[in-house]
Design a protein around this motif. Structure first.
Motif, mmCIF file in Angstrom:
data_model
loop_
_atom_site.group_PDB
_atom_site.id
_atom_site.type_symbol
_atom_site.label_atom_id
_atom_site.label_comp_id
_atom_site.label_asym_id
_atom_site.label_seq_id
_atom_site.Cartn_x
_atom_site.Cartn_y
_atom_site.Cartn_z
ATOM 1 N N ASP A 39 55.647 3.137 25.712
ATOM 2 C CA ASP A 39 55.348 1.507 25.472
ATOM 3 C C ASP A 39 54.728 0.860 24.923
ATOM 4 N N HIS A 40 54.312 -0.108 25.042
ATOM 5 C CA HIS A 40 53.034 -0.852 24.868
ATOM 6 C C HIS A 40 51.906 -0.071 24.741
ATOM 7 N N THR A 41 51.408 0.871 25.365
ATOM 8 C CA THR A 41 50.181 1.505 25.415
ATOM 9 C C THR A 41 50.373 2.520 23.994
ATOM 10 N N VAL A 42 51.180 2.947 23.449
ATOM 11 C CA VAL A 42 51.385 3.615 22.076
ATOM 12 C C VAL A 42 51.660 3.265 21.262
ATOM 13 N N GLY A 43 52.262 2.055 20.965
ATOM 14 C CA GLY A 43 52.656 1.197 20.427
ATOM 15 C C GLY A 43 51.532 0.396 19.663
ATOM 16 N N ASN A 44 50.837 -0.324 20.465
ATOM 17 C CA ASN A 44 49.336 -1.247 20.690
ATOM 18 C C ASN A 44 48.258 -0.092 19.341
ATOM 19 N N ILE A 45 47.989 1.359 19.984
ATOM 20 C CA ILE A 45 47.263 1.794 19.578
ATOM 21 C C ILE A 45 48.060 2.280 18.547
ATOM 22 N N LEU A 46 49.175 2.644 17.933
ATOM 23 C CA LEU A 46 49.664 3.039 16.845
ATOM 24 C C LEU A 46 49.635 2.103 15.657
ATOM 25 N N ARG A 47 49.639 1.040 16.629
ATOM 26 C CA ARG A 47 49.653 -0.194 15.460
ATOM 27 C C ARG A 47 48.550 -0.321 14.679
ATOM 28 N N MET A 48 47.120 -0.401 15.642
ATOM 29 C CA MET A 48 45.905 -0.909 15.370
ATOM 30 C C MET A 48 45.349 0.468 14.611
ATOM 31 N N GLN A 49 45.939 1.855 14.858
ATOM 32 C CA GLN A 49 45.385 2.406 13.804
ATOM 33 C C GLN A 49 46.306 2.274 11.998
ATOM 34 N N LEU A 50 47.144 1.721 12.420
ATOM 35 C CA LEU A 50 47.901 1.555 10.645
ATOM 36 C C LEU A 50 47.340 0.675 10.313
ATOM 37 N N HIS A 51 46.944 -0.672 11.007
ATOM 38 C CA HIS A 51 46.136 -1.638 10.451
ATOM 39 C C HIS A 51 44.567 -1.308 9.803
ATOM 40 N N ARG A 52 43.915 0.225 9.724
ATOM 41 C CA ARG A 52 43.093 0.069 9.905
ATOM 42 C C ARG A 52 43.458 0.710 7.863
ATOM 43 N N ASP A 53 44.499 0.868 7.866
ATOM 44 C CA ASP A 53 44.891 2.298 6.683
ATOM 45 C C ASP A 53 44.697 0.599 5.342
ATOM 46 N N PRO A 54 44.134 1.279 4.146
ATOM 47 C CA PRO A 54 44.041 0.085 3.324
ATOM 48 C C PRO A 54 46.047 -0.197 2.372
ATOM 49 N N ASN A 55 46.394 0.632 2.649
ATOM 50 C CA ASN A 55 47.400 0.685 1.721
ATOM 51 C C ASN A 55 49.413 0.675 3.144
ATOM 52 N N VAL A 56 48.607 -0.199 4.070
ATOM 53 C CA VAL A 56 49.286 -0.802 4.901
ATOM 54 C C VAL A 56 49.440 -2.069 4.755
ATOM 55 N N LEU A 57 50.751 -2.809 4.547
ATOM 56 C CA LEU A 57 50.531 -4.238 4.451
ATOM 57 C C LEU A 57 51.171 -4.508 5.875
ATOM 58 N N PHE A 58 52.033 -4.276 6.603
ATOM 59 C CA PHE A 58 52.144 -4.605 7.916
ATOM 60 C C PHE A 58 52.443 -4.254 8.264
ATOM 61 N N ALA A 59 51.966 -3.581 9.677
ATOM 62 C CA ALA A 59 52.121 -2.912 11.030
ATOM 63 C C ALA A 59 52.409 -3.764 12.270
ATOM 64 N N GLY A 60 53.422 -3.465 12.779
ATOM 65 C CA GLY A 60 53.890 -3.942 14.142
ATOM 66 C C GLY A 60 55.013 -3.218 15.035
ATOM 67 N N TYR A 61 54.921 -3.216 16.121
ATOM 68 C CA TYR A 61 55.948 -3.004 16.673
ATOM 69 C C TYR A 61 56.742 -3.489 17.980
ATOM 70 N N LYS A 62 57.784 -2.970 18.454
ATOM 71 C CA LYS A 62 58.138 -4.339 18.981
ATOM 72 C C LYS A 62 58.912 -3.206 20.318
ATOM 73 N N LEU A 63 59.334 -3.754 21.600
ATOM 74 C CA LEU A 63 59.970 -3.174 22.681
ATOM 75 C C LEU A 63 61.723 -3.400 22.901
ATOM 76 N N PRO A 64 62.593 -3.311 22.322
ATOM 77 C CA PRO A 64 63.987 -4.036 22.486
ATOM 78 C C PRO A 64 64.350 -4.513 23.721
ATOM 79 N N HIS A 65 63.901 -4.199 24.896
ATOM 80 C CA HIS A 65 64.028 -4.431 25.520
ATOM 81 C C HIS A 65 63.591 -3.556 26.920
ATOM 82 N N PRO A 66 63.448 -4.070 28.277
ATOM 83 C CA PRO A 66 62.401 -3.399 29.452
ATOM 84 C C PRO A 66 62.948 -1.947 29.805
#
Length: 108
Positions: A39-66
């Motif tokens: 859920d959001h716990t892993v999604g947000n942590i992973l997104r923030m870690q990906l943003h630390r990588d200078p080779n990543v132009l975009f990183a985002g996540y979504k929860l398709p449906h509750p």
């Protein structure tokens, strides 16, 4: 009650992969990773870690449906890296950080 059983939120069904990936056909060096039973716990942590990588132009996540217990992480990288490399590196970095946190808390 129409709610699914609680264990369905956490237990990956047999025959289902925890992580699957799909390359984007329209954007070079872009892919989506579907992570089951997270859920959001892993999604947000992973997104923030990906943003630390200078080779990543975009990183985002979504929860398709509750009521669908999965997240979809989207990664777009520069030509020096691939989305799979960025994903793997982010997971490895998070593993090391959490191990360090665990060891520091065991001192107390």
């Amino acid at each position: 009650m129409n709610a699914p059983d609680r264990y369905e939120r956490f237990v990956v069904p047999e025959g289902t992969k925890k992580v699957s990936s799909e390359r984007d056909t329209k954007i070079v060096n872009a892919a989506s990773f579907t992570i089951e039973r997270e859920d959001h716990t892993v999604g947000n942590i992973l997104r923030m870690q990906l943003h630390r990588d200078p080779n990543v132009l975009f990183a985002g996540y979504k929860l398709p449906h509750p009521l669908q217990y999965k997240i979809i992480v989207r990664i777009h990288t520069t030509s020096q890296s691939s989305p799979t490399q960025a994903y793997t590196q982010a997971i490895d970095d998070l593993d090391r950080e959490l191990d360090l946190l665990k060891r520091s808390l065991e001192v107390f």
